[in-house]
Scaffold this motif. Structure first.
Motif, PDB file in Angstrom:
ATOM      1  N   LYS A   1       0.853  -1.192   0.000  1.00 55.39           N
ATOM      2  CA  LYS A   1       0.000   0.000   0.000  1.00 55.39           C
ATOM      3  C   LYS A   1       0.886   1.237   0.000  1.00 55.39           C
ATOM      4  N   GLY A   2       0.469   2.241  -0.740  1.00 59.93           N
ATOM      5  CA  GLY A   2       1.196   3.508  -0.751  1.00 59.93           C
ATOM      6  C   GLY A   2       2.636   3.353  -1.193  1.00 59.93           C
ATOM      7  N   GLU A   3       3.524   4.016  -0.506  1.00 57.54           N
ATOM      8  CA  GLU A   3       4.943   4.024  -0.851  1.00 57.54           C
ATOM      9  C   GLU A   3       5.755   3.009  -0.050  1.00 57.54           C
ATOM     10  N   TYR A   4       5.078   2.147   0.685  1.00 52.77           N
ATOM     11  CA  TYR A   4       5.789   1.201   1.550  1.00 52.77           C
ATOM     12  C   TYR A   4       6.684   0.274   0.725  1.00 52.77           C
ATOM     13  N   VAL A   5       7.901   0.053   1.208  1.00 52.65           N
ATOM     14  CA  VAL A   5       8.848  -0.859   0.572  1.00 52.65           C
ATOM     15  C   VAL A   5       9.071  -2.037   1.515  1.00 52.65           C
ATOM     16  N   LEU A   6       8.753  -3.224   1.041  1.00 51.45           N
ATOM     17  CA  LEU A   6       8.884  -4.432   1.850  1.00 51.45           C
ATOM     18  C   LEU A   6      10.357  -4.721   2.123  1.00 51.45           C
ATOM     19  N   LYS A   7      10.660  -5.077   3.362  1.00 53.74           N
ATOM     20  CA  LYS A   7      12.031  -5.432   3.736  1.00 53.74           C
ATOM     21  C   LYS A   7      12.245  -6.926   3.520  1.00 53.74           C
ATOM     22  N   GLU A   8      13.450  -7.309   3.161  1.00 55.25           N
ATOM     23  CA  GLU A   8      13.757  -8.718   2.918  1.00 55.25           C
ATOM     24  C   GLU A   8      13.501  -9.569   4.158  1.00 55.25           C
ATOM     25  N   GLU A   9      13.732  -8.996   5.345  1.00 59.34           N
ATOM     26  CA  GLU A   9      13.487  -9.736   6.594  1.00 59.34           C
ATOM     27  C   GLU A   9      12.014 -10.120   6.726  1.00 59.34           C
ATOM     28  N   GLU A  10      11.119  -9.238   6.269  1.00 65.08           N
ATOM     29  CA  GLU A  10       9.685  -9.527   6.330  1.00 65.08           C
ATOM     30  C   GLU A  10       9.346 -10.692   5.404  1.00 65.08           C
ATOM     31  N   HIS A  11       9.944 -10.680   4.217  1.00 57.26           N
ATOM     32  CA  HIS A  11       9.736 -11.791   3.286  1.00 57.26           C
ATOM     33  C   HIS A  11      10.282 -13.085   3.881  1.00 57.26           C
TER      34      HIS A  11
END
Length: 160
Positions: A124-134
Motif C-alpha cells: 500500500k502507498g509508498e511502503y517498501v517491503l524489507k527482505e526480513e519480512e519476506h
C-alpha cells in the motif's frame, strides 16, 4: 502501490504429483491434521475449491494470527501449477494489499521434485517491503512444506 517479487526453489525426494496433491488438492484436510497446534481448519467460503474460490485458514486461538483468506486463481492438475493470493488476514496488516503466490512442481532427475515459487508482495502507498519480512513468511511456509514432506516420506503410499 508497489510490487516486490521474490523467487525461491527447493528440492525434495517426494514425487511432484504426490506433493501437489498434498499441498494443493487436499491441503484443506491434510494441513490441520498435520499441524493441529497451529491450524484449526481450512474452509472454502466461496466457490467449489478451484479457480475463483476463496478459502479461509483459521488458526488456533491464542496465536499471533487469527485467520487468512486466499483467492485461488489457478489449479492445474496436469501441469502441477497453482496460483493464489492472500487477500485478507492479520499478516497483511496496514502495509500490504495482498500477497500472490505462483507455485510450480517439476520432476527432478531422482524421482523427486523441484518446487519453484514466485511471491509478489503488493504494498500500500509508498511502503517498501524489507527482505526480513519476506524471509519470515518464507520460513513459515517452509515449515509447512517440511512437515508435509516428512509425512509423505514416512507414508509412501499416501497420494501415490
Amino acid at each position: 502501490m508497489g510490487v516486490t517479487t521474490y523467487t525461491h526453489e527447493t528440492t525434495t525426494p517426494v514425487a511432484p504429483t504426490r506433493l501437489f496433491k498434498a499441498l494443493v488438492v487436499d491441503s484443506d484436510n491434510l494441513v490441520p491434521k498435520l499441524m493441529p497446534q497451529v491450524v484449526k481448519n481450512i474452509e472454502t467460503v466461496e466457490g467449489d475449491g478451484g479457480a475463483g474460490s476463496i478459502k479461509k485458514m483459521n488458526f488456533v486461538e491464542g496465536g499471533p494470527i487469527k485467520y487468512l483468506k486466499h483467492k485461488i486463481h489457478v489449479v492445474e492438475d496436469k501441469n502441477l501449477v497453482t496460483k493464489y493470493s492472500m487477500i485478507e488476514g492479520d499478516v497483511l496488516g496496514d502495509k500490504l494489499e495482498s500477497i500472490t503466490y505462483d507455485i510450480k512442481f517439476e520432476a527432478a532427475g531422482n524421482g523427486g521434485c523441484i518446487c519453484k515459487s514466485i511471491t509478489e508482495y503488493h504494498t500500500k502507498g509508498e511502503y517498501v517491503l524489507k527482505e526480513e519480512e519476506h524471509n519470515e513468511g518464507k520460513n513459515q511456509g517452509m515449515e509447512l512444506f517440511k512437515t508435509v514432506e516428512t509425512y509423505l516420506l514416512v507414508n509412501p503410499s499416501v497420494y501415490a
